[in-house]
Motif scaffolding. Structure first.
Motif, PDB file in Angstrom:
ATOM      1  N   VAL A 277     -11.883  -5.675  -0.788  1.00 60.30           N
ATOM      2  CA  VAL A 277     -11.547  -4.805  -1.914  1.00 60.30           C
ATOM      3  C   VAL A 277     -12.304  -3.480  -1.819  1.00 60.30           C
ATOM      4  O   VAL A 277     -11.745  -2.412  -2.098  1.00 60.30           O
ATOM      5  CB  VAL A 277     -11.845  -5.517  -3.253  1.00 60.30           C
ATOM      6  CG1 VAL A 277     -11.728  -4.550  -4.421  1.00 60.30           C
ATOM      7  CG2 VAL A 277     -10.885  -6.684  -3.457  1.00 60.30           C
ATOM      8  N   THR A 278     -13.568  -3.533  -1.414  1.00 57.09           N
ATOM      9  CA  THR A 278     -14.353  -2.307  -1.283  1.00 57.09           C
ATOM     10  C   THR A 278     -13.748  -1.383  -0.238  1.00 57.09           C
ATOM     11  O   THR A 278     -13.595  -0.168  -0.463  1.00 57.09           O
ATOM     12  CB  THR A 278     -15.812  -2.639  -0.909  1.00 57.09           C
ATOM     13  OG1 THR A 278     -16.391  -3.457  -1.940  1.00 57.09           O
ATOM     14  CG2 THR A 278     -16.637  -1.369  -0.766  1.00 57.09           C
ATOM     15  N   GLU A 279     -13.376  -1.932   0.904  1.00 57.14           N
ATOM     16  CA  GLU A 279     -12.781  -1.115   1.960  1.00 57.14           C
ATOM     17  C   GLU A 279     -11.417  -0.571   1.525  1.00 57.14           C
ATOM     18  O   GLU A 279     -11.092   0.587   1.806  1.00 57.14           O
ATOM     19  CB  GLU A 279     -12.652  -1.929   3.244  1.00 57.14           C
ATOM     20  CG  GLU A 279     -13.996  -2.233   3.904  1.00 57.14           C
ATOM     21  CD  GLU A 279     -13.851  -2.966   5.232  1.00 57.14           C
ATOM     22  OE1 GLU A 279     -12.765  -3.504   5.494  1.00 57.14           O
ATOM     23  OE2 GLU A 279     -14.833  -2.988   6.008  1.00 57.14           O
ATOM     24  N   ALA A 280     -10.640  -1.398   0.818  1.00 53.56           N
ATOM     25  CA  ALA A 280      -9.327  -0.948   0.345  1.00 53.56           C
ATOM     26  C   ALA A 280      -9.479   0.197  -0.651  1.00 53.56           C
ATOM     27  O   ALA A 280      -8.756   1.199  -0.586  1.00 53.56           O
ATOM     28  CB  ALA A 280      -8.569  -2.110  -0.298  1.00 53.56           C
ATOM     29  N   ALA A 281     -10.421   0.060  -1.577  1.00 54.97           N
ATOM     30  CA  ALA A 281     -10.649   1.115  -2.572  1.00 54.97           C
ATOM     31  C   ALA A 281     -11.119   2.399  -1.907  1.00 54.97           C
ATOM     32  O   ALA A 281     -10.684   3.505  -2.267  1.00 54.97           O
ATOM     33  CB  ALA A 281     -11.673   0.645  -3.601  1.00 54.97           C
ATOM     34  N   ALA A 282     -11.995   2.269  -0.914  1.00 53.37           N
ATOM     35  CA  ALA A 282     -12.496   3.450  -0.205  1.00 53.37           C
ATOM     36  C   ALA A 282     -11.369   4.159   0.545  1.00 53.37           C
ATOM     37  O   ALA A 282     -11.272   5.393   0.528  1.00 53.37           O
ATOM     38  CB  ALA A 282     -13.603   3.043   0.763  1.00 53.37           C
ATOM     39  N   GLU A 283     -10.503   3.389   1.194  1.00 48.87           N
ATOM     40  CA  GLU A 283      -9.384   3.965   1.940  1.00 48.87           C
ATOM     41  C   GLU A 283      -8.408   4.704   1.025  1.00 48.87           C
ATOM     42  O   GLU A 283      -7.792   5.688   1.425  1.00 48.87           O
ATOM     43  CB  GLU A 283      -8.647   2.868   2.704  1.00 48.87           C
ATOM     44  CG  GLU A 283      -9.436   2.315   3.890  1.00 48.87           C
ATOM     45  CD  GLU A 283      -8.789   1.076   4.487  1.00 48.87           C
ATOM     46  OE1 GLU A 283      -7.669   0.731   4.054  1.00 48.87           O
ATOM     47  OE2 GLU A 283      -9.393   0.461   5.383  1.00 48.87           O
TER      48      GLU A 283
ATOM     49  N   ARG B  26      -6.603  -7.561   0.097  1.00 51.94           N
ATOM     50  CA  ARG B  26      -6.118  -6.199  -0.115  1.00 51.94           C
ATOM     51  C   ARG B  26      -4.773  -6.164  -0.842  1.00 51.94           C
ATOM     52  O   ARG B  26      -4.592  -5.385  -1.780  1.00 51.94           O
ATOM     53  CB  ARG B  26      -5.982  -5.461   1.219  1.00 51.94           C
ATOM     54  CG  ARG B  26      -7.306  -5.111   1.865  1.00 51.94           C
ATOM     55  CD  ARG B  26      -7.076  -4.608   3.288  1.00 51.94           C
ATOM     56  NE  ARG B  26      -8.321  -4.334   3.962  1.00 51.94           N
ATOM     57  CZ  ARG B  26      -8.769  -3.108   4.246  1.00 51.94           C
ATOM     58  NH1 ARG B  26      -8.056  -2.059   3.911  1.00 51.94           N
ATOM     59  NH2 ARG B  26      -9.921  -2.935   4.859  1.00 51.94           N
ATOM     60  N   ASP B  27      -3.818  -6.990  -0.399  1.00 50.03           N
ATOM     61  CA  ASP B  27      -2.503  -6.967  -1.036  1.00 50.03           C
ATOM     62  C   ASP B  27      -2.584  -7.360  -2.505  1.00 50.03           C
ATOM     63  O   ASP B  27      -1.816  -6.853  -3.338  1.00 50.03           O
ATOM     64  CB  ASP B  27      -1.526  -7.891  -0.300  1.00 50.03           C
ATOM     65  CG  ASP B  27      -0.885  -7.211   0.911  1.00 50.03           C
ATOM     66  OD1 ASP B  27      -1.151  -6.007   1.138  1.00 50.03           O
ATOM     67  OD2 ASP B  27      -0.121  -7.886   1.631  1.00 50.03           O
TER      68      ASP B  27
ATOM     69  N   LYS C  15       0.835  -1.206   0.000  1.00 50.75           N
ATOM     70  CA  LYS C  15       0.000   0.000   0.000  1.00 50.75           C
ATOM     71  C   LYS C  15       0.868   1.254   0.000  1.00 50.75           C
ATOM     72  O   LYS C  15       0.567   2.244  -0.690  1.00 50.75           O
ATOM     73  CB  LYS C  15      -0.930  -0.013   1.217  1.00 50.75           C
ATOM     74  CG  LYS C  15      -1.877   1.169   1.276  1.00 50.75           C
ATOM     75  CD  LYS C  15      -2.770   1.090   2.508  1.00 50.75           C
ATOM     76  CE  LYS C  15      -3.725   2.276   2.583  1.00 50.75           C
ATOM     77  NZ  LYS C  15      -4.578   2.229   3.784  1.00 50.75           N
ATOM     78  N   ASP C  16       1.964   1.231   0.766  1.00 52.20           N
ATOM     79  CA  ASP C  16       2.850   2.389   0.854  1.00 52.20           C
ATOM     80  C   ASP C  16       3.585   2.660  -0.451  1.00 52.20           C
ATOM     81  O   ASP C  16       4.037   3.780  -0.702  1.00 52.20           O
ATOM     82  CB  ASP C  16       3.868   2.202   1.981  1.00 52.20           C
ATOM     83  CG  ASP C  16       3.223   2.244   3.359  1.00 52.20           C
ATOM     84  OD1 ASP C  16       2.144   2.852   3.482  1.00 52.20           O
ATOM     85  OD2 ASP C  16       3.789   1.651   4.293  1.00 52.20           O
ATOM     86  N   GLU C  17       3.710   1.635  -1.299  1.00 51.52           N
ATOM     87  CA  GLU C  17       4.390   1.810  -2.585  1.00 51.52           C
ATOM     88  C   GLU C  17       3.526   2.530  -3.615  1.00 51.52           C
ATOM     89  O   GLU C  17       4.026   3.035  -4.623  1.00 51.52           O
ATOM     90  CB  GLU C  17       4.806   0.445  -3.150  1.00 51.52           C
ATOM     91  CG  GLU C  17       5.885  -0.260  -2.345  1.00 51.52           C
ATOM     92  CD  GLU C  17       6.260  -1.595  -2.979  1.00 51.52           C
ATOM     93  OE1 GLU C  17       6.342  -1.660  -4.225  1.00 51.52           O
ATOM     94  OE2 GLU C  17       6.447  -2.570  -2.233  1.00 51.52           O
ATOM     95  N   LEU C  18       2.228   2.580  -3.384  1.00 53.82           N
ATOM     96  CA  LEU C  18       1.321   3.200  -4.348  1.00 53.82           C
ATOM     97  C   LEU C  18       1.518   4.710  -4.402  1.00 53.82           C
ATOM     98  O   LEU C  18       1.749   5.361  -3.375  1.00 53.82           O
ATOM     99  CB  LEU C  18      -0.130   2.889  -3.986  1.00 53.82           C
ATOM    100  CG  LEU C  18      -0.558   1.425  -4.131  1.00 53.82           C
ATOM    101  CD1 LEU C  18      -1.902   1.195  -3.452  1.00 53.82           C
ATOM    102  CD2 LEU C  18      -0.628   1.032  -5.606  1.00 53.82           C
ATOM    103  N   ILE C  19       1.416   5.262  -5.605  1.00 49.79           N
ATOM    104  CA  ILE C  19       1.509   6.709  -5.807  1.00 49.79           C
ATOM    105  C   ILE C  19       0.082   7.243  -5.883  1.00 49.79           C
ATOM    106  O   ILE C  19      -0.659   6.929  -6.818  1.00 49.79           O
ATOM    107  CB  ILE C  19       2.281   7.033  -7.098  1.00 49.79           C
ATOM    108  CG1 ILE C  19       3.691   6.421  -7.038  1.00 49.79           C
ATOM    109  CG2 ILE C  19       2.361   8.542  -7.319  1.00 49.79           C
ATOM    110  CD1 ILE C  19       4.435   6.465  -8.361  1.00 49.79           C
TER     111      ILE C  19
END
Length: 247
Positions: free
Chosen positions: A48-54, A221-222, A4-8
């Motif tokens: 996936v829904t929670e990950a996308a929302a975050e 999520r990963d 998650k931290d790698e995402l821009i």
């Protein structure tokens, strides 16, 4: 560093579409019925829904039930409809907590009345939420959608409300079930199958396609972050050359 931290953040897609495939095979590998897989697939939907929302992704569209799925054994279809009702009921609170607005596309009038009622109730309850828009494609197929769009345009031409020369890509898009929603930049399909299966054919014209071997009930999520990282590593040219994009 986590995935998650790698995402821009400013290179995330606004709209992600997912073909949730592999529930039946996942259940079969465990010696259980297909419904066992469908029930466990709900966990992946929530993750996936929670990950996308975050991540502040604006739109997530899930291929939940196609028009072709009506041809499955009646016992499975009935059980799927029952699962859909119970899931919508149990997940409404989670959607509210995560500021998610529910939407649905497809030939919804073919769904059982109980499903329609629960769906409409959840859509109404979440309508004021301002975060992620979660769209469920239910009793949906892209060919159905395109045929309905043709009918709508043809009716207006017949009534002299439009001329043939008025028909362009923007007009056609306005007649699609996803009117008002940007086209997906990324489409994910799980289970290793590499086809679109009559899903958002018009909207996926310039989408990046990501296929993974993970069966949907195991998608977490990963796995979603990996798909997003893969997307961020691609060069989207829209018919231009790489040099033109870099200018």
């Amino acid at each position: 560093m986590s995935l998650k931290d790698e995402l821009i953040q400013d290179r995330l897609p606004n709209h992600v579409a997912i073909i949730m495939d592999g529930n039946g095979r996942w259940a079969k590998q465990r010696g259980n019925s297909r419904m066992f897989g469908h029930k466990h697939g709900v966990t992946a939907v929530r993750e996936v829904t929670e990950a996308a929302a975050e991540l502040n992704i604006k739109y997530l569209t899930l291929y939940a039930f196609s028009t072709e799925n009506w041809s499955r054994p009646k016992t499975e279809v009935d059980a799927l409809m029952s699962l859909l009702v119970s899931t919508i009921s149990s997940e409404t609170g989670t959607l509210m907590k995560n500021n998610v607005r529910l939407n649905a596309i497809g030939c919804k009038e073919t769904l059982p009345r109980g499903v329609q009622a629960k769906l409409e109730d959840c859509i109404k309850k979440t309508s004021e939420n301002t975060g992620l828009t979660l769209t469920l494609a239910l009793s949906y197929s892209s060919r159905w959608e395109i045929i309905e769009a043709f009918k709508g345009v043809a009716k207006r031409v017949k009534n002299n409300e439009l001329s043939i020369d008025d028909i362009d890509a923007d007009l056609v898009s306005s007649y699609m079930a996803t009117a008002g929603i940007p086209d997906p930049e990324l489409m994910i399909r799980t289970s290793g199958e590499q086809r679109i299966s009559n899903f958002l054919l018009w909207q996926l014209a310039y989408s990046e396609l990501y296929f993974c071997n993970i069966l949907w009930p195991d998608f977490r999520r990963d796995d979603f972050y990996r798909a997003l990282l893969d997307f961020q590593g691609r060069e989207r040219r829209f018919g231009k050359t790489g040099d033109q994009i870099k200018k």
